[in-house]
Design a protein around this motif. Structure first.
Motif, PDB file in Angstrom:
ATOM      1  N   ARG A 119       0.912  -1.141   0.002  1.00 57.39           N
ATOM      2  CA  ARG A 119      -0.059   0.035  -0.032  1.00 57.39           C
ATOM      3  C   ARG A 119       0.789   1.062   0.028  1.00 57.39           C
ATOM      4  O   ARG A 119       0.413   2.137  -0.749  1.00 57.39           O
ATOM      5  N   ARG A 122       1.654   3.233  -3.413  1.00 59.74           N
ATOM      6  CA  ARG A 122       0.656   3.746  -4.215  1.00 59.74           C
ATOM      7  C   ARG A 122       1.299   4.954  -4.880  1.00 59.74           C
ATOM      8  O   ARG A 122       1.458   5.040  -6.203  1.00 59.74           O
ATOM      9  N   SER A 123       1.821   5.997  -4.317  1.00 65.32           N
ATOM     10  CA  SER A 123       2.389   7.068  -4.827  1.00 65.32           C
ATOM     11  C   SER A 123       3.594   6.841  -5.990  1.00 65.32           C
ATOM     12  O   SER A 123       3.608   7.645  -6.991  1.00 65.32           O
ATOM     13  N   GLU A 126       1.847   5.603  -9.023  1.00 63.39           N
ATOM     14  CA  GLU A 126       1.061   6.785  -9.685  1.00 63.39           C
ATOM     15  C   GLU A 126       1.837   7.485 -10.364  1.00 63.39           C
ATOM     16  O   GLU A 126       1.621   7.760 -11.476  1.00 63.39           O
ATOM     17  N   LEU A 372      -3.232  -3.502  -7.143  1.00 64.87           N
ATOM     18  CA  LEU A 372      -2.831  -1.906  -6.948  1.00 64.87           C
ATOM     19  C   LEU A 372      -2.436  -1.656  -8.180  1.00 64.87           C
ATOM     20  O   LEU A 372      -2.853  -0.387  -8.559  1.00 64.87           O
ATOM     21  N   GLU A 373      -1.453  -2.233  -9.024  1.00 69.22           N
ATOM     22  CA  GLU A 373      -0.855  -1.673 -10.028  1.00 69.22           C
ATOM     23  C   GLU A 373      -2.257  -1.367 -11.327  1.00 69.22           C
ATOM     24  O   GLU A 373      -2.420  -0.319 -11.567  1.00 69.22           O
ATOM     25  N   GLN A 375      -5.403  -1.088 -10.362  1.00 68.66           N
ATOM     26  CA  GLN A 375      -6.348  -0.119  -9.891  1.00 68.66           C
ATOM     27  C   GLN A 375      -5.692   1.371 -10.134  1.00 68.66           C
ATOM     28  O   GLN A 375      -6.696   2.258 -10.050  1.00 68.66           O
ATOM     29  N   ILE A 376      -4.520   1.596 -10.309  1.00 72.47           N
ATOM     30  CA  ILE A 376      -4.026   2.717 -10.260  1.00 72.47           C
ATOM     31  C   ILE A 376      -4.061   2.913 -11.886  1.00 72.47           C
ATOM     32  O   ILE A 376      -4.386   4.090 -12.582  1.00 72.47           O
TER      33      ILE A 376
END
Ligand code: HEM
Length: 414
Positions: A119, A122-123, A126, A372-373, A375-376
């Motif tokens: 988690r 994330r940034s 992004e 996560l990848e 979803q971003i």
């Protein structure tokens, strides 16, 4: 054939064999249904069970008496496999290990993929996605077609896993190409020429990793290669040299093509059903549901296998020791007993828990990262290019086990 003649249903063996043909690989789903018509589990022949039911696959994946293919398994089924470095390297990794080695190998790398750690990325992810989208915008100026897979879907996962492992940025495209070549070995012995190319790519990658490990020994970085090298140097019984190589290899290859295919399918399905592109742009909580449904509907990993180490049973049916099981996860994800109207793509379906990352002891270590990848990546792709459009139909790679798009030409602005 007259208009009224109904084609005979394929036999189980014919349907299964057809999965190995180019046509079957293009669209395996009707063949899964043909197999299902013979039962949720069906004997191809004595000692060979094919499993397409959701509950049956789930149970089989969690049954510790059913082992993954390991070196001993290859010895029994595929004499001569040791001549292939692309197969040999993977057998020193957790993915191809059984108790007691499996837990030891998984623990060595597992902490780095724990959900809280992921988690926190994330940034970083992004930022990587936005830089790749900038690049796509530049490549697509004036309506020039851009290959969404080569420029985005495959670049993001390779950038992320390379950053985690500590591979230099300038080597990433080389890695991507090598890892794709090596990954054909997951389709087994079917194509000797492809297997030979996979062996050569594996040799090159092993030489590269050996050199990189040496460099990190002399000049440690804050990355996974340095950490794994320290574990090996501290106690080779915790992580032997071949196991270190196998771990690096599996983290690189298991993590990147699969995620690339997930993002590629997500883009393709949202372009086919444009309302979803709009929802990805507008609804901040839609991406997780959308990604879960892509995983169910078009899973990057279609099939895995197990071998019965001792006599066991599957939902009450006996499975004798030595039985080889082919677990078709993509078929389990469309089991009508588990998913209502399974052939319909519906991100709003309740209790959507596909088997796309497996289950049990070998459950995908990288699942939180892959999710996560995607979803971003997907909301950002459609937000950045609201008029994104396909310029040609997407082209599937000619593979079955790990299945996804090879190329997908798009225009980024209308
Ligand atoms: C959408 C993307 C992905 C899919 C569909 C996927 C699918 C799978 C599946 C089905 C398994 C279990 C195989 C079995 O039980 O026989 C697995 C295991 C594994 N995956 Fe993934 N994977 C994905 C992404 C990743 C990523 C990003 C990484 C890591 C960076 C990763 C690393 C692994 C590893 C190390 C294993 C072996 C775990 C073990 O044996 O204990 N995967 N994956």
């Amino acid at each position: 054939m007259s208009r009224h003649t109904v084609a005979p249903a394929p036999t189980l063996r014919d349907a299964f064999t057809a999965l190995g043909t180019a046509r079957g690989r293009q669209d395996p789903y009707p063949l899964y249904e043909a197999i299902r018509s013979h039962g949720d589990t069906a004997w191809l022949k004595p000692g060979r069970l094919v499993v397409v039911g959701y509950e049956e696959c789930d149970r089989a994946l969690r049954d510790t008496r059913l082992h993954v293919q390991d070196a001993a398994g290859y010895d029994a089924t595929s004499p001569g496999w040791r001549d292939h470095s692309s197969l040999r390297a993977f057998t020193s990794s957790m993915l191809y290990s059984n108790p007691p080695d499996h837990a030891r190998l998984r623990a060595v790398a597992g902490f780095a993929f724990a959900p809280p750690k992921i988690r926190r990325l994330r940034s970083v992810i992004e930022g990587m996605a936005d830089r790749l989208l900038d690049r796509m915008a530049a490549l697509g100026v004036g309506g020039s077609p851009v290959d969404l897979i080569a420029e985005f879907a495959s670049r993001l996962p390779v950038a992320v896993i390379s950053a985690l492992l500590g591979f230099p940025e300038e080597d990433q495209v080389w890695f991507r190409d090598m890892a794709s070549t090596v990954a054909v070995s997951t389709d087994g012995f079917g194509d000797p020429a492809a297997l030979e190319r996979a062996d050569r790519a594996m040799d090159e990658m092993t030489a590269y990793f050996t050199e990189l490990v040496d460099r990190r020994r002399r000049d440690p970085h804050d990355d996974l290669v340095t950490l794994l090298t320290r574990v090996h140097d501290g106690d080779p019984r915790r992580l032997g040299h071949d196991e270190l190589m196998g771990t690096l290899m599996v983290l690189l290859t298991a993590g990147f093509e699969t995620t690339s295919f997930l993002i590629g399918h997500g883009a393709m399905l949202a372009l086919e059903r444009t309302a979803f592109a709009g929802r990805l742009r507008a609804e901040s909580d839609f991406a997780p549901r959308y990604v879960e449904e892509i995983l169910r509907f078009e899973p990057p990993v279609h099939v895995t296998s197990r071998r019965a180490a001792t006599d066991t049973e599957l939902l009450g049916a006996p499975v004798p020791a030595g039985t080889r099981l082919t677990l078709i996860l993509a078929a389990a994800n469309r089991d009508p007993r588990r998913f209502a109207d399974p052939g319909r793509f519906d991100p709003d379906r309740p209790d959507n828990r596909p088997l796309s990352f497996g289950a049990g002891g070998h459950f995908c270590l990288g699942a939180p990262l892959a999710r996560l990848e995607a979803q971003i990546a997907l909301p950002r792709l459609f937000a950045r290019f609201p008029r994104l459009a396909a310029t040609e139909p997407p082209v599937y790679r000619d593979r079955w086990v790990v299945r996804g798009l090879d190329t997908f030409a798009v225009a980024v602005a209308g």
